[in-house]
Design a protein around this motif. Structure first.
Motif, PDB file in Angstrom:
ATOM      1  N   ALA A 422      31.480  35.034  -1.803  1.00  0.00           N
ATOM      2  CA  ALA A 422      30.838  35.969  -0.868  1.00  0.00           C
ATOM      3  C   ALA A 422      29.321  35.932  -1.030  1.00  0.00           C
ATOM      4  O   ALA A 422      28.572  35.938  -0.039  1.00  0.00           O
ATOM      5  N   GLU A 426      26.428  35.286   1.716  1.00  0.00           N
ATOM      6  CA  GLU A 426      25.580  36.414   2.078  1.00  0.00           C
ATOM      7  C   GLU A 426      24.104  36.225   1.732  1.00  0.00           C
ATOM      8  O   GLU A 426      23.241  36.883   2.311  1.00  0.00           O
ATOM      9  N   GLU A 427      23.803  35.332   0.773  1.00  0.00           N
ATOM     10  CA  GLU A 427      22.416  35.255   0.303  1.00  0.00           C
ATOM     11  C   GLU A 427      21.452  34.745   1.370  1.00  0.00           C
ATOM     12  O   GLU A 427      20.241  34.866   1.226  1.00  0.00           O
ATOM     13  N   ALA A 434      24.364  42.682   2.225  1.00  0.00           N
ATOM     14  CA  ALA A 434      24.341  41.315   1.705  1.00  0.00           C
ATOM     15  C   ALA A 434      23.653  41.273   0.340  1.00  0.00           C
ATOM     16  O   ALA A 434      24.106  40.599  -0.592  1.00  0.00           O
ATOM     17  N   TYR A 457      25.801  33.131  11.564  1.00  0.00           N
ATOM     18  CA  TYR A 457      25.777  34.593  11.482  1.00  0.00           C
ATOM     19  C   TYR A 457      26.051  35.184  12.852  1.00  0.00           C
ATOM     20  O   TYR A 457      25.394  34.829  13.833  1.00  0.00           O
ATOM     21  N   GLY A 462      29.612  39.469  11.232  1.00  0.00           N
ATOM     22  CA  GLY A 462      29.763  38.829   9.937  1.00  0.00           C
ATOM     23  C   GLY A 462      29.285  37.400   9.918  1.00  0.00           C
ATOM     24  O   GLY A 462      28.492  36.977  10.770  1.00  0.00           O
ATOM     25  N   GLY A 475      32.905  39.759   6.759  1.00  0.00           N
ATOM     26  CA  GLY A 475      32.274  40.702   7.669  1.00  0.00           C
ATOM     27  C   GLY A 475      33.085  41.963   7.871  1.00  0.00           C
ATOM     28  O   GLY A 475      33.855  42.387   6.999  1.00  0.00           O
ATOM     29  N   LEU A 506      33.712  45.206   2.982  1.00  0.00           N
ATOM     30  CA  LEU A 506      33.444  43.879   3.512  1.00  0.00           C
ATOM     31  C   LEU A 506      34.709  43.052   3.308  1.00  0.00           C
ATOM     32  O   LEU A 506      35.243  43.013   2.201  1.00  0.00           O
TER      33      LEU A 506
END
Length: 697
Positions: A422, A426-427, A434, A457, A462, A475, A506
């Motif tokens: 994840a 997310e980074e 995130a 994205y 998400g 997401g 999430l």
């Protein structure tokens, strides 16, 4: 460094720097930067002329903070402090010194001439100096305009023709001081605003042979290739070498419509990728170019002008013909040139033109002292007129730093492995949720190096990508289960239903099957309820909360903070549509948000306010930015804006009352023209100086 403590009370030290030569502006800025970045220091002022510094710090019981500050000052050496690009060059300290010296020089020169020069020489000097003002008035007339320069030229010219050289000299002196004050205040306010708007990027995605690597901003060199993802700021000027994106360039051009950027297109530092992803070959590093572009944009645009400020300027020019007509009528009625000139010497226009812009620019500067960045005077006017405020929930009403409370794995997946995966996804995207996932992985020392292919994205929904040949998405419930039709592993429905309700969720799915649920603790800001009460006291009549969270979470938060209305499970277009409908009803709407999904609503609102550690695109589109530390800054902004409008209306009344009185006294013969001119110009300066004072105590 050698220093002497001149004065000290608990939490505050004033010390004098002992050095052979006078402290330069550059040295003062280096010392200021060094002291501000010491642990425990709350605020610092450095006075370059006296080589003094005042340090306010958090006083602790055992005096450890004070001792560390003293040790730090002892170790201080100008040459050893590394100051980021642009801080010294654009600090504004040189500007202040330059204008102070100009003003002192003008005042000393004026009174030196008055005392030392014989009357004939003063008359010649005044006559020569008046040519500039008279020529400016003639040029304005040649353009078929009756504006303030015509009035100034007429007043000075008539005084010289009648032999009143002292009156003409005083008028020119006071006009010069007024212009200098206006120029100083304007440049300082624009400089302060530009510094706050200047780029503040800490880390950048560097493209290497092994993939993308997150590195400090300072390590990037000319010729490097960097990757800029959707929603992120472009940190350097450069050329697009790969990819395609829609780029918002409002910070440089003032134009909010995004521009398509593809292969070999030029891109500029401070602009934001609204859609897509690009690789940029860096052509220039350093912050001074970005600063200069912002200053140019601010000075060239009309953003700084509020509606009332524009009306004041327009009214000032409209009053000029009436002043000239009044002068003629008084002369025809009285056949007394002295009384007629008394009307000419006193006009409303220069006071209106000087005091109003100074009030607005000073208010913008004062807002910056409270960690509020306002991109123009008209936005403060919009805040003052606002009666409705719309809050996003996550990162706005709730704390800007949510944390991962728990990772619930499904199937045979491992919780840490799912968190690592994840974080890897997310980074790339700037949002508080995130960031919580990435921080949680870092705390557990889970290495989430790039394993996936290109990340996509989907705004307010998400992220989707491919990891080790498997489709991975993360997401919202709506995105994972409704849009992507993912399934809960067979036999784990009860486990899914038992997920903790107090957290935001999430959902992470692999190959169409739920792999884990990341529970995010998103605590409410302690000040949220009090802020809403204070906003209502300041004139807001309707408070609305809108969130993509579930009805259950939204209802609980709404009840605790005391909003008038709330809406759950909303999409970005829902927020924007709601604001548009409110505006159609005649309401003035403020919107506060921090995410990419808040951008449409921020654009639709009468005034959009972004939280400073939110998505770059939200800050770019927003008219005002507040720091993430406290929502009380919104209250301060509303109070400042209300006070600004009150000051502008007070200035109107004062200017009309004072100048009307002076005209009446001049026509009645009580005041001589020179005295009227002096009183008029002094009152204008006093009103302008008062307008420079802070609005809030």
């Amino acid at each position: 460094m050698k220093f002497q403590i001149k004065h000290e009370i608990k939490g505050r030290i004033r010390f004098h720097v002992v050095q052979k030569k006078q402290m330069t502006c550059e040295q003062a800025d280096i010392l200021l930067y060094y002291l501000e970045n010491m642990e425990g220091v709350e605020s610092v002022k450095v006075y370059d002329r006296t080589a003094d510094a005042v340090v306010c710090y958090k006083a602790d019981a055992d005096g450890l903070v004070r001792r560390n500050i003293i040790k730090g000052i002892q170790k201080f050496v100008y040459e050893k402090v590394e100051v980021p690009d642009g801080i010294i060059e654009n600090s504004g300290r040189n500007l202040n010194r330059e204008f102070q010296e100009k003003m002192i020089g003008q005042i000393m020169a004026h009174y030196a001439r008055k005392i030392l020069l014989p009357a004939p020489f003063r008359a010649v000097y005044t006559g020569v100096k008046s040519i500039g003002y008279i020529w400016k008035g003639i040029r304005t007339l040649a353009q078929r305009k009756l504006e303030v320069p015509v009035l100034d030229a007429t007043a000075i010219g008539v005084s010289i023709l009648r032999g009143n050289y002292d009156t003409a000299s005083s008028v020119m002196f006071l006009l010069g001081i007024g212009e200098l004050l206006e120029d100083w205040t304007h440049k300082k306010s624009v400089g302060d605003l530009a510094r706050i708007m200047s780029l503040n990027v800490e880390k950048v995605w560097l493209k290497t042979e092994d993939g993308e690597v997150l590195v400090p901003y300072s390590q990037i060199k000319q010729g490097d290739s960097i990757v800029v993802h959707m929603g992120n700021v472009i940190p350097f000027d450069g050329i697009v070498s790969a990819g395609e994106a829609m780029v918002n360039q409002a910070s440089l051009t003032g134009e909010s419509m995004p521009v398509r950027k593809a292969d070999q297109a030029s891109v500029y530092a401070g602009t934001v990728v609204e859609e897509g992803e690009i690789t940029v070959e860096v052509k220039a590093v350093g912050g001074s170019g970005r600063y200069d572009k912002i200053v140019t944009m601010i000075e060239d645009s009309q953003k700084l002008k509020s509606g009332l400020e524009g009306k004041a300027e327009h009214l000032a020019d409209k009053l000029v013909p009436y002043t000239l007509a009044g002068t003629g009528l008084v002369y025809l009625a009285t056949r007394n040139a002295t009384k007629a000139i008394a009307v000419l010497m006193v006009d409303f226009s220069c006071a209106l033109k000087l005091a109003m812009p100074i009030s607005v620019l000073s208010a913008i500067r004062e807002a910056s002292q409270h960690n509020v960045t306002v991109k123009g005077g008209k936005y403060m006017e919009a805040v003052a007129e606002a009666d409705t405020i719309v809050f996003d929930k996550t990162g706005t009403l709730t704390k800007a730093e949510p944390t991962v409370a728990e990772v619930v794995p499904f199937g045979e997946n491992n919780a840490d492995e799912m968190l690592r995966m994840a974080a890897c996804m997310e980074e790339h995207f700037p949002h508080s949720m995130a960031k919580a996932v990435v921080d949680a992985a870092l705390k557990k020392e889970l290495d989430h190096e790039e394993m996936h292919s290109k990340v996509q994205y989907v705004v307010a929904h998400g992220i989707s990508t491919t990891i080790e040949g498997k489709t991975a998405i993360i997401g919202s419930y709506h995105f994972v289960f409704e849009d992507e039709n993912c399934k809960i592993p067979e036999g784990e429905e009860a486990k899914f239903e038992a997920l903790p309700e107090e957290y935001s969720h999430l959902y992470l799915a692999l190959e169409g099957t739920l792999a884990a649920v990341i529970c995010i603790e998103d605590p409410l800001r302690e000040e949220a309820a009090d802020v809403i009460k204070k906003l209502k006291k300041a004139g807001i009549t309707k408070v609305v909360m809108m969130t993509g969270d579930s009805e259950r979470t939204a209802a609980a938060i709404a009840k605790r903070v005391g909003v008038d209305e709330y809406y759950s499970e909303v999409l970005p277009e829902d927020k924007a549509n709601f604001i548009t409908k409110e505006k159609e009803k005649g309401r003035k709407v403020m919107m506060i948000g921090d995410g990419i999904n808040d951008s449409p609503a921020l654009s639709a609102a009468s005034v959009g306010i972004a939280v400073s550690d939110g998505a770059e695109i939200a800050k770019e589109i927003a008219d005002i930015t507040i720091s993430a530390e406290s929502l009380y800054e919104v209250v301060v902004l509303k109070q400042l804006s209300n006070a600004l409008l009150k000051r502008i209306h007070t200035n109107y009344r004062s200017i009309v009352a004072i100048n009307s009185s002076l005209i009446v006294l001049g026509v009645a013969g009580v005041l001589a023209p020179a005295t009227s001119a002096l009183c008029h110009n002094v009152s204008t300066l006093l009103i302008s100086l008062k307008s420079m004072k802070n609005l809030l105590p």
